[in-house]
Write a protein that holds these residues in place. Structure first.
Motif, PDB file in Angstrom:
ATOM      1  N   ASP A 159      -9.592   0.299  -3.647  1.00  0.00           N
ATOM      2  CA  ASP A 159      -9.737   1.748  -3.599  1.00  0.00           C
ATOM      3  C   ASP A 159      -8.395   2.481  -3.540  1.00  0.00           C
ATOM      4  OD1 ASP A 159      -9.292   0.579  -1.115  1.00  0.00           O
ATOM      5  OD2 ASP A 159     -10.220   2.230  -0.028  1.00  0.00           O
ATOM      6  N   ILE A 160      -7.315   1.726  -3.326  1.00  0.00           N
ATOM      7  CA  ILE A 160      -5.978   2.313  -3.261  1.00  0.00           C
ATOM      8  C   ILE A 160      -5.040   1.451  -4.086  1.00  0.00           C
ATOM      9  CG2 ILE A 160      -4.045   2.977  -1.757  1.00  0.00           C
ATOM     10  CD1 ILE A 160      -6.058   3.028   0.580  1.00  0.00           C
ATOM     11  N   GLN A 161      -4.193   2.091  -4.862  1.00  0.00           N
ATOM     12  CA  GLN A 161      -3.180   1.361  -5.612  1.00  0.00           C
ATOM     13  C   GLN A 161      -1.811   1.991  -5.353  1.00  0.00           C
ATOM     14  OE1 GLN A 161      -3.882  -1.634  -7.989  1.00  0.00           O
ATOM     15  NE2 GLN A 161      -5.173  -1.457  -6.162  1.00  0.00           N
ATOM     16  N   VAL A 162      -0.897   1.178  -4.876  1.00  0.00           N
ATOM     17  CA  VAL A 162       0.454   1.648  -4.570  1.00  0.00           C
ATOM     18  C   VAL A 162       1.351   1.405  -5.771  1.00  0.00           C
ATOM     19  CG1 VAL A 162       2.493   1.290  -3.118  1.00  0.00           C
ATOM     20  CG2 VAL A 162       0.194   1.253  -2.109  1.00  0.00           C
ATOM     21  N   GLU A 163       2.022   2.448  -6.174  1.00  0.00           N
ATOM     22  CA  GLU A 163       3.005   2.338  -7.257  1.00  0.00           C
ATOM     23  C   GLU A 163       4.387   2.526  -6.624  1.00  0.00           C
ATOM     24  OE1 GLU A 163       4.527   4.722 -11.243  1.00  0.00           O
ATOM     25  OE2 GLU A 163       2.494   5.069 -10.495  1.00  0.00           O
ATOM     26  N   GLU A 164       5.111   1.425  -6.493  1.00  0.00           N
ATOM     27  CA  GLU A 164       6.438   1.518  -5.875  1.00  0.00           C
ATOM     28  C   GLU A 164       7.474   1.797  -6.964  1.00  0.00           C
ATOM     29  OE1 GLU A 164       8.854  -0.948  -6.374  1.00  0.00           O
ATOM     30  OE2 GLU A 164       7.597  -2.423  -7.406  1.00  0.00           O
ATOM     31  N   VAL A 165       8.360   2.726  -6.656  1.00  0.00           N
ATOM     32  CA  VAL A 165       9.327   3.176  -7.667  1.00  0.00           C
ATOM     33  C   VAL A 165      10.724   3.256  -7.054  1.00  0.00           C
ATOM     34  CG1 VAL A 165       9.788   4.887  -9.460  1.00  0.00           C
ATOM     35  CG2 VAL A 165       7.478   4.640  -8.563  1.00  0.00           C
ATOM     36  N   TYR A 166      11.644   2.530  -7.620  1.00  0.00           N
ATOM     37  CA  TYR A 166      13.023   2.557  -7.161  1.00  0.00           C
ATOM     38  C   TYR A 166      13.696   3.851  -7.618  1.00  0.00           C
ATOM     39  CZ  TYR A 166      18.002   1.455  -6.976  1.00  0.00           C
ATOM     40  OH  TYR A 166      19.346   1.499  -6.736  1.00  0.00           O
ATOM     41  N   ALA A 220       3.893  -4.527  -2.344  1.00  0.00           N
ATOM     42  CA  ALA A 220       2.958  -3.583  -2.967  1.00  0.00           C
ATOM     43  C   ALA A 220       1.878  -4.328  -3.747  1.00  0.00           C
ATOM     44  CB  ALA A 220       3.717  -2.627  -3.878  1.00  0.00           C
ATOM     45  N   ASN A 221       2.268  -5.370  -4.466  1.00  0.00           N
ATOM     46  CA  ASN A 221       1.297  -6.140  -5.248  1.00  0.00           C
ATOM     47  C   ASN A 221       0.279  -6.820  -4.336  1.00  0.00           C
ATOM     48  OD1 ASN A 221       2.530  -5.401  -7.626  1.00  0.00           O
ATOM     49  ND2 ASN A 221       3.675  -7.308  -7.858  1.00  0.00           N
ATOM     50  N   ASP A 222       0.747  -7.345  -3.211  1.00  0.00           N
ATOM     51  CA  ASP A 222      -0.172  -8.000  -2.271  1.00  0.00           C
ATOM     52  C   ASP A 222      -1.194  -7.000  -1.726  1.00  0.00           C
ATOM     53  OD1 ASP A 222       1.173 -10.348  -2.643  1.00  0.00           O
ATOM     54  OD2 ASP A 222       2.252 -10.297  -0.727  1.00  0.00           O
ATOM     55  N   PHE A 223      -0.712  -5.804  -1.403  1.00  0.00           N
ATOM     56  CA  PHE A 223      -1.623  -4.773  -0.906  1.00  0.00           C
ATOM     57  C   PHE A 223      -2.641  -4.394  -1.976  1.00  0.00           C
ATOM     58  CE2 PHE A 223      -2.811  -0.295  -0.544  1.00  0.00           C
ATOM     59  CZ  PHE A 223      -3.268  -0.227   0.762  1.00  0.00           C
ATOM     60  N   ALA A 248      -4.441   7.443   2.269  1.00  0.00           N
ATOM     61  CA  ALA A 248      -4.203   6.189   1.552  1.00  0.00           C
ATOM     62  C   ALA A 248      -2.791   5.671   1.840  1.00  0.00           C
ATOM     63  CB  ALA A 248      -4.404   6.400   0.053  1.00  0.00           C
ATOM     64  N   ALA A 249      -1.823   6.593   1.910  1.00  0.00           N
ATOM     65  CA  ALA A 249      -0.455   6.199   2.246  1.00  0.00           C
ATOM     66  C   ALA A 249      -0.403   5.602   3.649  1.00  0.00           C
ATOM     67  CB  ALA A 249       0.479   7.401   2.143  1.00  0.00           C
ATOM     68  N   TRP A 250      -1.171   6.181   4.557  1.00  0.00           N
ATOM     69  CA  TRP A 250      -1.236   5.663   5.928  1.00  0.00           C
ATOM     70  C   TRP A 250      -1.836   4.258   5.947  1.00  0.00           C
ATOM     71  CZ3 TRP A 250       0.376   5.155  10.509  1.00  0.00           C
ATOM     72  CH2 TRP A 250      -0.448   4.734  11.574  1.00  0.00           C
ATOM     73  N   GLU A 251      -2.851   4.005   5.124  1.00  0.00           N
ATOM     74  CA  GLU A 251      -3.439   2.673   5.055  1.00  0.00           C
ATOM     75  C   GLU A 251      -2.397   1.651   4.610  1.00  0.00           C
ATOM     76  OE1 GLU A 251      -6.433   1.785   6.144  1.00  0.00           O
ATOM     77  OE2 GLU A 251      -6.736   3.883   6.739  1.00  0.00           O
ATOM     78  N   PHE A 252      -1.557   2.047   3.669  1.00  0.00           N
ATOM     79  CA  PHE A 252      -0.494   1.146   3.205  1.00  0.00           C
ATOM     80  C   PHE A 252       0.529   0.913   4.311  1.00  0.00           C
ATOM     81  CE2 PHE A 252       3.571   0.662   0.671  1.00  0.00           C
ATOM     82  CZ  PHE A 252       3.357  -0.676   0.352  1.00  0.00           C
ATOM     83  N   ILE A 253       0.879   1.961   5.049  1.00  0.00           N
ATOM     84  CA  ILE A 253       1.817   1.823   6.163  1.00  0.00           C
ATOM     85  C   ILE A 253       1.273   0.844   7.202  1.00  0.00           C
ATOM     86  CG2 ILE A 253       2.655   3.057   8.210  1.00  0.00           C
ATOM     87  CD1 ILE A 253       3.358   5.408   6.439  1.00  0.00           C
TER      88      ILE A 253
END
Length: 468
Positions: free
Chosen positions: A90-97, A81-84, A354-359
């Motif tokens: 324009d997109i920030q992923v917040e990963e949550v366990y 997530a940090n690398d992305f 944005a989620a698709w871009e991360f995928i």
């Protein structure tokens, strides 16, 4: 679909499915939770006869990713997530366990009305039918089609599990399959060829007999429903009716078919001949016995390969082999295990995109190579094997080549795509209970599997009513 449109569906399904989701004791653990995406703002000012418009910089779209990867896997997820984020302003992923797969899925259901849930969620493979029936997701096929996204380099046998009616509903993320692990040193001491491991049930029996001596036992296989599912697929046999639940919704378990009875009788024969140990349902217990040199063979996930090889260093050499099958069985292969990523449809189109871009980022060869090295899971992108770090890893862990070859040798069919039913977690528990009854002598194999098949079929019927 807006949250209000599937609220009724989720309320009805929650009551019947909570117990099903809680039943699976072999799921992974880890995840994250998140907040709503930031609002964008703009200001417009007019002065005199000229009109000017200024717009403040747009805040990045937040993608909240719930996952079930803990420990070292959780650290690897954070790094992805940090690398992305570092390359996508324009997109920030917040990963949550969010805990185990079951816990995460239950939290997702509870979050629907408030929209406090994720944009993207990792769900174990046996939760796929529930996710589709919930009508709470946008199939990734929608984005693939609109983007003309090329999936030709993605592993067909991995995609196959998550394709329904020709449509890919979620993107595979962490993928594994089972292999036979064996102690090469014990094989040599028993006069067996360590480079010619068992291929059939009959081969395993013969090897186990030779290995059982000097206080050591030939094998130990955990009582795990996933293994029974794999033994079915490796014979080209379907686990439930109606094309393994893929042609239409399954209505009956086929656990008590010839494939199931043949497998359980073979496993029971190993115990009766005292050439295998029954160490219960926990795969960790059989793994410990194997690493201690107490048993010569065991079954485990490819996701455990690096840990098993590393922990055996200095004690013995680990060999790996394809999952065994009955002599004469030629069709079939293994089913992928693990989990995939689902895009929730109660978020804005921008957030879903944005989620698709991360995928897409996660599916890139370099990203998959990094994830594979950190986790031990298969790369879903075949081009990842051309990355140098993957080549180096195969030199260090040549046993993983077995897993790759087994995946590629699998013939894709409804049997190897995997069964589909909304009550899969509980079905696994019922199967494991039936296996225990056979192994302990509480029931004969036919009675135990007949009873289990009936119980699973009844659970399927109840589930099907809730989603109609």
């Amino acid at each position: 679909m807006k949250a209000s449109k599937f609220k009724t569906v989720m309320l009805v399904m929650t009551a019947i499915l909570t117990v099903f989701l809680a039943a699976c004791g072999n799921s992974a653990s880890n995840n994250n939770a998140g907040n709503e995406q930031p609002q964008q703002s703009a200001a417009t000012e007019g002065s005199g006869s000229t009109e000017s418009s200024t717009e403040s910089p747009k805040e990045p779209i937040k993608v909240v990713w719930w996952h079930s990867m803990g420990g070292e896997l959780g650290k690897a997820v954070t790094e992805l997530a940090n690398d992305f984020n570092a390359t996508h302003s324009d997109i920030q992923v917040e990963e949550v366990y969010q805990g185990t797969y079951d816990e995460s899925l239950n939290k997702m259901k509870a979050s629907m009305d408030s929209k406090s849930g994720p944009s993207l969620i990792q769900v174990y493979e046996i939760g796929s039918k529930f996710m589709i029936d919930s009508k709470a997701v946008t199939p990734v096929q929608t984005f693939i089609d609109s983007d003309n996204y090329d999936i030709s380099n993605l592993e067909e046998n991995i995609l196959g599990y998550y394709q329904f009616d020709g449509k890919l509903y979620s993107m595979p993320f962490n993928t594994s399959n089972p292999v036979l692990y064996y102690n090469k040193d014990m094989f040599k001491a028993a006069g067996l060829d360590p480079e010619n491991p068992p291929k059939t049930y009959e081969d395993v029996t013969a090897a186990a007999k030779a290995l059982t001596k000097d206080g050591k036992t030939g094998a130990a296989f955990a009582i795990y429903g996933w293994f029974m599912e794999q033994f079915f697929a490796n014979q080209g046999a379907e686990y439930v009716n109606n094309g393994n639940g893929r042609a239409s919704s399954a209505t009956e378990s086929q656990l008590n078919s010839e494939a199931g009875l043949g497998t359980i009788n073979w496993l029971k024969s190993l115990l009766d001949e005292k050439i295998a140990l029954n160490l219960g349902r926990k795969t960790d217990d059989t793994k410990k016995a194997f690493l201690a040199g107490q048993v010569g063979m065991t079954l485990d996930s490819t996701g455990s390969l690096r840990g098993i090889v590393d922990n055996a260093k200095g004690k013995f050499e680990v060999g790996t082999a394809f999952l065994p099958r009955p002599a004469g069985a030629t069709d079939g292969g293994v089913i992928v295990g693990g989990a995939s990523l689902w895009i929730m449809n109660n978020k804005s189109e921008a957030e879903q995109q944005a989620a698709w871009e991360f995928i897409k980022y996660l599916a890139e060869p370099a990203t998959q190579a990094k994830w594979h090295i950190a986790s031990g899971y298969f790369p879903i992108n075949k081009l990842a094997y051309e990355e140098q770090i993957v080549k180096d890893n195969l030199v260090q862990y040549p046993q993983f080549q077995t897993a790759i070859d087994q995946l590629h040798a699998t013939k894709l069919s409804p049997a190897t795509q995997g069964a589909v039913m909304g009550v899969f977690p509980e079905a696994r528990q019922i199967v494991e209970g039936a296996m225990e009854e056979v192994f302990t002598g509480a029931k004969d194999s036919k009675t135990a599997f007949d009873d289990a098949a009936k119980a699973i079929s009844e659970k399927i019927a109840t589930y099907n009513k809730t989603v109609q």
